[in-house]
Design a protein around this motif. Structure first.
Motif, PDB file in Angstrom:
ATOM      1  N   ILE A 119       0.866  -1.188   0.000  1.00 14.59           N
ATOM      2  CA  ILE A 119       0.000   0.000   0.000  1.00 14.59           C
ATOM      3  C   ILE A 119       0.905   1.241   0.000  1.00 14.59           C
ATOM      4  O   ILE A 119       1.819   1.350   0.821  1.00 14.59           O
ATOM      5  N   CYS A 120       0.647   2.176  -0.940  1.00 13.99           N
ATOM      6  CA  CYS A 120       1.463   3.395  -0.926  1.00 13.99           C
ATOM      7  C   CYS A 120       0.627   4.657  -0.760  1.00 13.99           C
ATOM      8  O   CYS A 120       1.174   5.721  -0.502  1.00 13.99           O
ATOM      9  N   THR A 121      -0.697   4.566  -0.919  1.00 13.80           N
ATOM     10  CA  THR A 121      -1.533   5.760  -0.692  1.00 13.80           C
ATOM     11  C   THR A 121      -2.747   5.376   0.167  1.00 13.80           C
ATOM     12  O   THR A 121      -3.178   4.209   0.186  1.00 13.80           O
ATOM     13  N   ILE A 122      -3.303   6.384   0.820  1.00 14.81           N
ATOM     14  CA  ILE A 122      -4.511   6.165   1.625  1.00 14.81           C
ATOM     15  C   ILE A 122      -5.653   5.681   0.724  1.00 14.81           C
ATOM     16  O   ILE A 122      -6.442   4.809   1.112  1.00 14.81           O
ATOM     17  N   ASP A 123      -5.732   6.238  -0.494  1.00 12.98           N
ATOM     18  CA  ASP A 123      -6.816   5.852  -1.409  1.00 12.98           C
ATOM     19  C   ASP A 123      -6.825   4.350  -1.661  1.00 12.98           C
ATOM     20  O   ASP A 123      -7.877   3.716  -1.698  1.00 12.98           O
ATOM     21  N   GLU A 124      -5.627   3.794  -1.864  1.00 16.46           N
ATOM     22  CA  GLU A 124      -5.547   2.348  -2.113  1.00 16.46           C
ATOM     23  C   GLU A 124      -6.096   1.574  -0.916  1.00 16.46           C
ATOM     24  O   GLU A 124      -6.851   0.613  -1.070  1.00 16.46           O
ATOM     25  N   LEU A 125      -5.679   2.009   0.274  1.00 17.07           N
ATOM     26  CA  LEU A 125      -6.123   1.305   1.484  1.00 17.07           C
ATOM     27  C   LEU A 125      -7.651   1.365   1.592  1.00 17.07           C
ATOM     28  O   LEU A 125      -8.316   0.354   1.860  1.00 17.07           O
ATOM     29  N   LEU A 126      -8.207   2.561   1.362  1.00 11.43           N
ATOM     30  CA  LEU A 126      -9.659   2.704   1.504  1.00 11.43           C
ATOM     31  C   LEU A 126     -10.392   1.880   0.453  1.00 11.43           C
ATOM     32  O   LEU A 126     -11.436   1.277   0.724  1.00 11.43           O
ATOM     33  N   LYS A 127      -9.843   1.847  -0.746  1.00  7.63           N
ATOM     34  CA  LYS A 127     -10.470   1.067  -1.819  1.00  7.63           C
ATOM     35  C   LYS A 127     -10.451  -0.431  -1.453  1.00  7.63           C
ATOM     36  O   LYS A 127     -11.455  -1.131  -1.614  1.00  7.63           O
ATOM     37  N   ALA A 128      -9.295  -0.899  -0.940  1.00 11.41           N
ATOM     38  CA  ALA A 128      -9.195  -2.326  -0.571  1.00 11.41           C
ATOM     39  C   ALA A 128     -10.206  -2.642   0.526  1.00 11.41           C
ATOM     40  O   ALA A 128     -10.891  -3.673   0.497  1.00 11.41           O
ATOM     41  N   LYS A 129     -10.326  -1.725   1.502  1.00 14.14           N
ATOM     42  CA  LYS A 129     -11.276  -1.962   2.601  1.00 14.14           C
ATOM     43  C   LYS A 129     -12.719  -1.949   2.094  1.00 14.14           C
ATOM     44  O   LYS A 129     -13.567  -2.702   2.570  1.00 14.14           O
ATOM     45  N   GLU A 130     -12.968  -1.069   1.119  1.00 15.08           N
ATOM     46  CA  GLU A 130     -14.329  -0.983   0.564  1.00 15.08           C
ATOM     47  C   GLU A 130     -14.697  -2.306  -0.125  1.00 15.08           C
ATOM     48  O   GLU A 130     -15.808  -2.816   0.034  1.00 15.08           O
ATOM     49  N   ILE A 131     -13.742  -2.865  -0.849  1.00 12.75           N
ATOM     50  CA  ILE A 131     -14.018  -4.147  -1.529  1.00 12.75           C
ATOM     51  C   ILE A 131     -14.246  -5.248  -0.486  1.00 12.75           C
ATOM     52  O   ILE A 131     -15.120  -6.103  -0.634  1.00 12.75           O
ATOM     53  N   LEU A 132     -13.480  -5.185   0.597  1.00 10.88           N
ATOM     54  CA  LEU A 132     -13.674  -6.171   1.669  1.00 10.88           C
ATOM     55  C   LEU A 132     -15.094  -6.044   2.240  1.00 10.88           C
ATOM     56  O   LEU A 132     -15.779  -7.053   2.472  1.00 10.88           O
ATOM     57  N   GLU A 133     -15.541  -4.810   2.451  1.00 11.03           N
ATOM     58  CA  GLU A 133     -16.900  -4.598   2.982  1.00 11.03           C
ATOM     59  C   GLU A 133     -17.940  -5.158   2.016  1.00 11.03           C
ATOM     60  O   GLU A 133     -18.914  -5.783   2.417  1.00 11.03           O
ATOM     61  N   LYS A 134     -17.723  -4.907   0.728  1.00 12.69           N
ATOM     62  CA  LYS A 134     -18.645  -5.417  -0.302  1.00 12.69           C
ATOM     63  C   LYS A 134     -18.735  -6.946  -0.204  1.00 12.69           C
ATOM     64  O   LYS A 134     -19.827  -7.520  -0.268  1.00 12.69           O
ATOM     65  N   CYS A 135     -17.593  -7.581  -0.046  1.00 13.79           N
ATOM     66  CA  CYS A 135     -17.567  -9.053   0.053  1.00 13.79           C
ATOM     67  C   CYS A 135     -18.363  -9.509   1.276  1.00 13.79           C
ATOM     68  O   CYS A 135     -19.107 -10.491   1.216  1.00 13.79           O
ATOM     69  N   LYS A 136     -18.186  -8.779   2.385  1.00 16.78           N
ATOM     70  CA  LYS A 136     -18.929  -9.150   3.605  1.00 16.78           C
ATOM     71  C   LYS A 136     -20.432  -9.051   3.337  1.00 16.78           C
ATOM     72  O   LYS A 136     -21.203  -9.950   3.689  1.00 16.78           O
TER      73      LYS A 136
END
Ligand code: PEP
Ligand code: MG
Length: 576
Positions: free
Chosen positions: A391-408
């Motif tokens: 991870i190199c930017t906050i945006d990437e982290l938030l996007k990854a977390k958003e996809i995780l939430e979608k999966c949940k």
């Protein structure tokens, strides 16, 4: 006396008479044949014999090495049974009139060359599996005996160009006191099996088979990678052996101990693993959980993108092995030097700075979601941490977390259960993340510092390039500063901070890492064979002194100065 330096592949100290294993010499004539049916029949018989011999070796390996290592021979049997290989051999016989041995030789060589030409070390090593099966096929076709390792009945150090997996499985620990080879590395099957059998081994010695003669005394130090031929001072080797054995017994005392300093500061010492079966004996190594499960091996060993069930089984397996400890699975970290056999990466001039890890999975969302759903499904079998790499930017982290939430959400709709207490974290392995770790910390439960890459990106030094390896400096104050910033950033938001790069297991860095940013790291994750030594060191240090040491280290200018500081500190405590 002659001393050689190679790759220390399996620790231990021993000496004995050399026993040289000569590779079988197959005279493969290029004669064209007339009786096609006869040659094809010979191939079929050779395949049959090869398979039944491999079954026998597999059973021996099962008894000596356990189920996991024995499964290597399932892979060999699969190669021997491969219909594609068989039909290529038959085609050469039928169409080109090759004889059975030359056709077999050519087809297997082509396959082995394909593996050898891959960049990834893992696939390069698989070439030796193919050659192992080829040699057995040829020995059956040409009626030539393979080296008879099982007949060894006195103490020896084996000397060989290379040891195939089947040869390694046949080593009898009672007599084989160690082995040394010209080629091979730490990830070769021979090395892995040697560690399981606890036979010392030094590999990659280039030409040891040309230097040693049968019955000369060979002494080996499998940790340092040192080999001596006709050693002058056997007594010194005897002493070193005794010290090693004593330390091994002493380290066992730390298996069930917590890593608590003399002034009562406790940290976790966890294991880095690459395959589910690596979690089998973690308790024996004293691991407090899994700090890094490199999930990419699951992808690298498959012949296509692994599906959800395949992944679920792997994650569940590891979680069930560690019911009381956190298991941190890193999502797919592919690219750079890690390639997939079923996916072609577009050419990039700098693949280490390119399309890899989270950059790839955020782009290929379906692949990412399959992995996240497999992880979620497995989460109820233990304590899971999901970690995003590179991870190199906050945006990437938030996007990854958003996809995780979608999966949940999708799993909830499907009424598929998962744990409500999954920890979510990220690797800190790019300087842009270390510099503003305090900002990243708002969005995660944990950090894990990946120094293997963080050093590479901080110093702009390719971690694979031997010519510039002197610039790869874990204890350089600039890297220590990046780690300190990460720890301070994490602590500002009460986030736990671990390290899973190789530096975490380095005796010369652990005292500083315990004290950096006052609180130091909360967890150190390393290869399992380093855990007990790290625990012993931590148990013999004072946290307060480590804080002072870390402060002093940050004041210095060079890695050498820091190394001297740590070395004097450890010597003053008789810890080295
Ligand atoms: C690291 O970069 O330190 C790390 C642990 O990841 P890898 O070695 O797999 O890149
Ligand atoms: Mg990394």
């Amino acid at each position: 006396m002659k001393q050689l330096k190679g790759i220390g592949a399996s620790s231990g100290i021993n000496y004995a008479k050399a026993f040289i294993i000569e590779p079988p010499i197959f005279q493969i004539l290029e004669d064209k044949i007339k009786d096609i049916d006869f040659e094809i029949k010979k191939v079929n018989e050779s395949i049959k014999s090869t398979i039944s011999q491999l079954e026998v070796i597999k059973n021996i390996a099962f008894e000596r090495l356990g189920e996991d290592k024995a499964s290597i021979f399932d892979a060999h049997i699969q190669i021997a049974q491969d219909p594609e290989i068989k039909s290529q051999i038959e085609e050469l016989i039928k169409i080109e009139n090759y004889n059975s041995a030359s056709a077999t030789n050519l087809v297997f060589n082509n396959m082995s060359e394909m593996f050898s030409s891959m960049d990834d070390a893992y696939f390069k090593e698989r070439a030796s599996d193919v050659i192992d099966v080829k040699n057995r096929m040829l020995s059956n076709l040409l009626n030539i005996k393979l080296p008879d390792i099982m007949s060894i009945n006195s103490d020896v150090i084996i000397v060989a160009h290379d040891l195939s997996p089947s040869e390694t499985a046949m080593l009898n620990k009672k007599f084989v006191k160690g082995f040394v080879t010209n080629i091979g590395g730490r990830t070769s099957h021979a090395a892995i099996m040697a560690r399981t059998m606890e036979i010392p081994a030094v590999l990659g010695l280039n030409n040891i088979t040309d230097i040693v003669k049968n019955d000369q005394i060979v002494a080996i130090d499998g940790s340092a990678g040192i080999v001596e031929i006709n050693p002058n001072n056997i007594k010194e080797w005897e002493d070193r052996k005794r010290i090693f054995e004593k330390e091994k017994i002493e380290l066992k005392k730390y298996v069930d101990k917590k890593a608590t300093t003399l002034d009562n500061h406790t940290v976790l010492v966890e294991a880095n693993i690459g395959k589910p079966s690596d979690s089998d004996n973690l308790n024996q190594y004293g691991a407090d959980g899994v700090g890094l499960y490199r999930s990419e091996f699951l992808y690298m060993e498959a012949s296509n993108w692994p599906d959800i069930d395949n992944q679920f089984n792997a994650y569940k397996y590891v979680l069930e092995k560690q019911p009381n400890n956190l298991v941190i699975v890193r999502t797919l970290d592919i690219g750079g030097d890690k390639k997939l056999p079923y996916y072609t990466f577009e050419h990039e001039d700098n693949p280490f700075l390119g399309y890899r890890a989270i950059r790839l999975t955020l782009d290929k969302v379906d692949i990412f979601k399959t992995q996240l759903k497999a992880l979620l499904k497995a989460s109820k079998y233990g304590k899971l941490g999901i970690m995003f790499p590179m991870i190199c930017t906050i945006d990437e982290l938030l996007k990854a977390k958003e996809i995780l939430e979608k999966c949940k959400n999708e799993l909830e709709t499907e009424k598929i259960e998962f744990s409500k207490d999954i920890k979510v974290g990220m690797m800190i392995e790019i300087p842009s993340a270390a510099l503003i770790a305090d900002k990243f910390a708002k969005y995660v439960d944990f950090f894990s510092i990946g120094t293997n890459d963080l050093i590479q990106y901080t110093f702009a030094v390719d971690r694979m390039s031997p010519k510039i390896s002197h610039l790869y400096q874990p204890n350089n104050p600039s890297l220590l500063k990046a780690i300190e910033l990460t720890i301070l950033g994490a602590k500002k938001h009460n986030v736990s901070v671990a390290m899973c790069g190789e530096m975490a297991g380095d005796i010369m860095s652990i005292p500083i890492l315990l004290g950096l940013g006052e609180k130091g790291l909360d967890a150190f994750s390393m290869s399992s064979s380093s855990i007990l030594r790290a625990k012993k060191l931590i148990c013999n240090l004072k946290h307060k002194e480590c804080i002072e040491l870390a402060k002093k280290a940050l004041e210095l200018e060079t890695a050498q100065q820091v190394n001297d500081l740590v070395s004097n500190f450890l010597k003053s405590k008789k810890l080295i």
